[in-house]
Design a protein around this motif. Structure first.
Motif, PDB file in Angstrom:
ATOM      1  N   LYS A  48     177.352  90.249  55.925  1.00  0.00           N
ATOM      2  CA  LYS A  48     178.464  89.431  56.354  1.00  0.00           C
ATOM      3  C   LYS A  48     177.545  88.218  56.864  1.00  0.00           C
ATOM      4  O   LYS A  48     177.981  86.912  56.741  1.00  0.00           O
ATOM      5  N   LEU A  49     176.675  88.532  57.646  1.00  0.00           N
ATOM      6  CA  LEU A  49     175.658  87.538  58.421  1.00  0.00           C
ATOM      7  C   LEU A  49     175.029  86.722  57.387  1.00  0.00           C
ATOM      8  O   LEU A  49     175.044  85.383  57.579  1.00  0.00           O
ATOM      9  N   GLN A  50     174.449  87.527  56.310  1.00  0.00           N
ATOM     10  CA  GLN A  50     173.718  86.524  55.393  1.00  0.00           C
ATOM     11  C   GLN A  50     174.629  85.510  54.643  1.00  0.00           C
ATOM     12  O   GLN A  50     174.551  84.440  54.591  1.00  0.00           O
ATOM     13  N   THR A  51     175.697  86.200  54.266  1.00  0.00           N
ATOM     14  CA  THR A  51     176.691  85.224  53.543  1.00  0.00           C
ATOM     15  C   THR A  51     177.194  84.142  54.429  1.00  0.00           C
ATOM     16  O   THR A  51     177.127  82.897  53.916  1.00  0.00           O
ATOM     17  N   LEU A  52     177.367  84.367  55.566  1.00  0.00           N
ATOM     18  CA  LEU A  52     178.142  83.274  56.210  1.00  0.00           C
ATOM     19  C   LEU A  52     177.076  82.372  56.890  1.00  0.00           C
ATOM     20  O   LEU A  52     177.308  80.980  56.751  1.00  0.00           O
ATOM     21  N   SER A  53     175.852  82.674  57.054  1.00  0.00           N
ATOM     22  CA  SER A  53     174.958  81.802  57.718  1.00  0.00           C
ATOM     23  C   SER A  53     174.432  80.842  56.361  1.00  0.00           C
ATOM     24  O   SER A  53     174.271  79.816  56.375  1.00  0.00           O
ATOM     25  N   ARG A  54     174.342  81.455  55.068  1.00  0.00           N
ATOM     26  CA  ARG A  54     173.970  80.685  53.728  1.00  0.00           C
ATOM     27  C   ARG A  54     175.127  79.385  53.602  1.00  0.00           C
ATOM     28  O   ARG A  54     174.641  78.518  53.276  1.00  0.00           O
ATOM     29  N   ILE A  55     176.228  79.890  53.752  1.00  0.00           N
ATOM     30  CA  ILE A  55     177.210  78.911  53.478  1.00  0.00           C
ATOM     31  C   ILE A  55     177.130  77.889  54.359  1.00  0.00           C
ATOM     32  O   ILE A  55     177.795  76.413  54.159  1.00  0.00           O
ATOM     33  N   ARG A  56     177.186  78.228  55.519  1.00  0.00           N
ATOM     34  CA  ARG A  56     177.038  77.390  56.613  1.00  0.00           C
ATOM     35  C   ARG A  56     175.946  76.155  56.438  1.00  0.00           C
ATOM     36  O   ARG A  56     176.097  74.968  56.740  1.00  0.00           O
ATOM     37  N   ILE A  57     174.564  76.612  56.223  1.00  0.00           N
ATOM     38  CA  ILE A  57     173.615  76.019  55.956  1.00  0.00           C
ATOM     39  C   ILE A  57     173.889  74.888  54.672  1.00  0.00           C
ATOM     40  O   ILE A  57     173.719  73.726  54.708  1.00  0.00           O
TER      41      ILE A  57
END
Length: 407
Positions: free
Chosen positions: A129-138
């Motif tokens: 979840k953190l990986q997916t959310l962080s990547r889309i945020r970037i």
């Protein structure tokens, strides 16, 4: 024991199965569907071998490998997932440059048979979840950067003096003004009391008549063009609205990140949600990005391995008596992790006294600011590894004692 190499593609995969001697015993293609997976299972069952008698290896090609990987793991098969860089390096050992799906599948099977592809395990659901959310945020942050550059480009054409009106073109008051009055002529002809009221309303009283007079004076004497002005102003308004829209989406993403990070809090009474958040320069957003990319810290034997995974280690060039002195950052690891660590280093060199002193020392030695920041990032990784591995919060009196002063 059988070894299966799978060349991953979007619609169908190529599979090559070899025995312990490296002899191919099966070569088929399978669709990236339930029907294709059943075809794979039927072929494996025809060998009359248990799940622990077959191992699979596949490249991490985009996201197309993920479904097949999950279905194989559900059936207790051992699956290795490798970076395409690894298979490319082995492929280059051959003199003839041959690249086909069949050859690639055979190459992956051989890597597995020779013990060059360790078993892989997906991260936990929380980490994913953190990986997916962080990547889309970037990705959204990068989109905003591109949109802002387009806005500034339009202003350079039609109202080049506008950036002088505000400390930042993209503060709330400025954006509202650009959406409401796109053309300099509109601002120039506006009643000064109306412009003053507009500024007061959207700046919550911080801006008033003096700023209104400054903006109007610049609008009246602008050196901007009038050619295709209606098209430029339409684009300007739409770009500003797009910036605001994505900013709102980023706020939603950051709230979701905070909720996931809350799930990682050791206990309700603990003041921090993860030990990384206790490090000066690392807030919830950067901590989430680092956790999402690293996953389980125990899979790294030491801090140097984590440095290499982030791609912030120095390249080494040495041959005979030659020793390269102009070594650059390798940048071979996770770009998201590398970017997050870089941002954390930039912040740490400002707010962490020890990191600030180390940065200034490197600069005093003649190092470029970027080189010195890279050194701060590497030292920061050592601290991250130590705290995360031992699950202890940051101590301002902590003294870093590296085994390698240049690490």
């Amino acid at each position: 024991m059988f070894y299966a190499g799978i060349d991953i593609a979007k619609h169908r995969h190529e599979l090559c199965l070899v025995d312990e001697t490296g002899k191919p015993v099966l070569q088929i293609f399978i669709e990236n569907t339930h029907k294709g997976f059943e075809k794979l299972l039927q072929a494996i069952n025809g060998l009359e071998v248990a799940p622990d008698g077959v191992r699979f290896c596949m490249e991490a090609t985009g996201h197309y490998w993920l479904a097949l990987y999950c279905h194989l793991k559900e059936l207790d098969y051992k699956v290795s997932v490798i970076n395409p860089i690894q298979s490319d390096a082995l492929r280059n050992l051959y003199i003839r440059k041959i690249k086909t799906d069949e050859k690639d599948a055979l190459l992956l099977a051989e890597m597995l048979r020779l013990g060059l592809a360790p078993e892989a395990n997906l991260a936990s659901e929380t980490v994913m979840k953190l990986q997916t959310l962080s990547r889309i945020r970037i990705e959204f942050v990068h989109q905003i950067g591109a949109l802002k550059n387009r806005v500034l480009g339009i202003l350079d054409r039609i109202f080049p003096e506008y950036p002088k009106c505000f400390s930042n073109v993209f503060i709330r008051t400025s954006k509202e003004l650009l959406k409401r009055y796109c053309e300099p002529e509109e601002i120039a002809e506006l009643d000064i009391s109306e412009l003053t009221g507009f500024l007061k309303q959207h700046s919550r009283g911080r801006l008033g008549a003096e700023r209104a007079e400054q903006i109007q004076a610049l609008a009246k004497g602008t050196f901007g063009i009038n050619l295709a002005l209606d098209a430029f102003t339409l684009e300007l308004r739409l770009m500003v609205e797009q910036v605001e829209f994505i900013e709102d989406q980023i706020a939603v993403i950051e709230e979701a990140i905070n909720q996931v990070m809350e799930e990682m809090r050791p206990s309700p009474d603990t003041p921090y949600r993860h030990v990384l958040e206790t490090i000066p320069g690392i807030g919830p957003v950067l901590a989430a990005a680092i956790i999402g990319e690293v996953g389980d810290i125990s899979r790294f034997p030491n801090a140097k391995a984590l440095v290499a995974y982030a791609g912030i280690d120095a390249t080494v060039r040495s041959s005979g008596q030659f020793e390269g002195t102009r070594n650059r950052m390798s940048k071979r690891g996770s770009p998201v992790l590398r970017n997050s660590l870089w941002l954390a280093a930039v912040s740490a060199r400002r707010f962490n006294p020890e990191r600030k002193a180390f940065y200034e020392l490197k600069c005093s030695q003649g190092k470029h600011s970027s080189v010195a920041t890279g050194a701060v990032a590497r030292r920061l990784v050592h601290l991250i590894y130590s705290l995360w591995k031992e699950n202890r919060p940051f101590d301002p009196n902590y003294t870093w004692s590296p085994t390698n002063p240049n690490g």
